[in-house]
Motif scaffolding. Sequence first.
Motif, PDB file in Angstrom:
ATOM      1  N   LEU A   1      44.600  33.857  39.325  1.00 51.60           N
ATOM      2  CA  LEU A   1      43.387  33.298  38.743  1.00 51.60           C
ATOM      3  C   LEU A   1      42.165  34.175  39.017  1.00 51.60           C
ATOM      4  O   LEU A   1      41.104  33.969  38.431  1.00 51.60           O
ATOM      5  CB  LEU A   1      43.155  31.880  39.278  1.00 51.60           C
ATOM      6  CG  LEU A   1      44.280  30.883  38.956  1.00 51.60           C
ATOM      7  CD1 LEU A   1      43.996  29.535  39.583  1.00 51.60           C
ATOM      8  CD2 LEU A   1      44.467  30.746  37.458  1.00 51.60           C
ATOM      9  N   TRP A   2      42.296  35.118  39.940  1.00 46.96           N
ATOM     10  CA  TRP A   2      41.315  36.185  40.154  1.00 46.96           C
ATOM     11  C   TRP A   2      42.051  37.347  40.800  1.00 46.96           C
ATOM     12  O   TRP A   2      43.148  37.177  41.338  1.00 46.96           O
ATOM     13  CB  TRP A   2      40.132  35.710  41.005  1.00 46.96           C
ATOM     14  CG  TRP A   2      40.468  35.309  42.419  1.00 46.96           C
ATOM     15  CD1 TRP A   2      41.077  34.166  42.826  1.00 46.96           C
ATOM     16  CD2 TRP A   2      40.207  36.070  43.613  1.00 46.96           C
ATOM     17  NE1 TRP A   2      41.223  34.139  44.192  1.00 46.96           N
ATOM     18  CE2 TRP A   2      40.688  35.300  44.702  1.00 46.96           C
ATOM     19  CE3 TRP A   2      39.609  37.298  43.873  1.00 46.96           C
ATOM     20  CZ2 TRP A   2      40.581  35.740  46.025  1.00 46.96           C
ATOM     21  CZ3 TRP A   2      39.511  37.735  45.195  1.00 46.96           C
ATOM     22  CH2 TRP A   2      39.987  36.961  46.243  1.00 46.96           C
ATOM     23  N   ASP A   3      41.481  38.516  40.721  1.00 44.84           N
ATOM     24  CA  ASP A   3      42.145  39.725  41.211  1.00 44.84           C
ATOM     25  C   ASP A   3      41.685  40.036  42.628  1.00 44.84           C
ATOM     26  O   ASP A   3      40.581  40.545  42.843  1.00 44.84           O
ATOM     27  CB  ASP A   3      41.846  40.905  40.288  1.00 44.84           C
ATOM     28  CG  ASP A   3      42.593  42.169  40.703  1.00 44.84           C
ATOM     29  OD1 ASP A   3      43.439  42.091  41.620  1.00 44.84           O
ATOM     30  OD2 ASP A   3      42.328  43.229  40.109  1.00 44.84           O
ATOM     31  N   SER A   4      42.531  39.740  43.596  1.00 48.81           N
ATOM     32  CA  SER A   4      42.202  39.997  44.995  1.00 48.81           C
ATOM     33  C   SER A   4      42.473  41.434  45.399  1.00 48.81           C
ATOM     34  O   SER A   4      42.014  41.880  46.456  1.00 48.81           O
ATOM     35  CB  SER A   4      43.011  39.063  45.899  1.00 48.81           C
ATOM     36  OG  SER A   4      44.384  39.447  45.905  1.00 48.81           O
ATOM     37  N   GLY A   5      43.257  42.147  44.585  1.00 42.78           N
ATOM     38  CA  GLY A   5      43.687  43.486  44.951  1.00 42.78           C
ATOM     39  C   GLY A   5      44.919  43.500  45.827  1.00 42.78           C
ATOM     40  O   GLY A   5      45.437  44.567  46.171  1.00 42.78           O
TER      41      GLY A   5
END
Length: 249
Positions: A118-122
Amino acid sequence: MAGSYVIAEELGRRLGDQPTVIGRPEPALNADWNIEFDVARPALAAMSAHYERVLAAGSTPFTALSRCAVALATLPMIARFHPDAVVVWFDAHADLQTPETTTTGYLGGLALSGPLGLWDSGLGAGLAHANTILAGTRDIDPPEQALIDRGAATLVSPGHDFVARLAAAVAGRPVYVHIDCDVLDPDIVPTDYRVSGGLTLDVLRDAAAALASSRIVGLEIGEFEAASSPVASRAAASRLLDALQPLLQ
């Protein structure tokens, strides 16, 4: 979270193994999520690499986390090596906030949304929405509820027939278990966050027994705070691990 060492020692005693320590204790920053995340990133990357080694060797990780945010590193590796496994997220909170929806700026509130992509944490993603079960979750913000309603995760709320509903949601699939100690009623074990209406140790024990009928591919326990004395900390850890013993077998 000094209590994580107590959990690690108790896990090591029951499993007959010595814990591997990743990272080192540092003072809490009490800053916005992105500041804390930048500071934590090297330790999280080391945790991810360690999980990769453990899972590539065909081993099963049993982990004492500090904060739930460490799941940003562990769950993507579980999804990679066990794509058919269900992550059962025992937590009073859904932790499905994103950088765009968080109202608190708390990094732990983004702990599950990162592995879900849901988001790009890396640190990777890959956890399937259909393989994510929120267990005992009861403090859910409106944006998180909207995600659940759209199928981002399956919610098994506490209450009547909790164990039966959880077993039905798992449906015999392999299981990776995440436990935030605030899934329990307050004062059962020491933890920072107190949310009423949680599970008892008896219910947690019955849930662990039900999950143990599936293949357990790992367990992580977080948010266990040190108690008033070392003796009290060890006693609380023992009570918690007694309830989870079916997963250790």
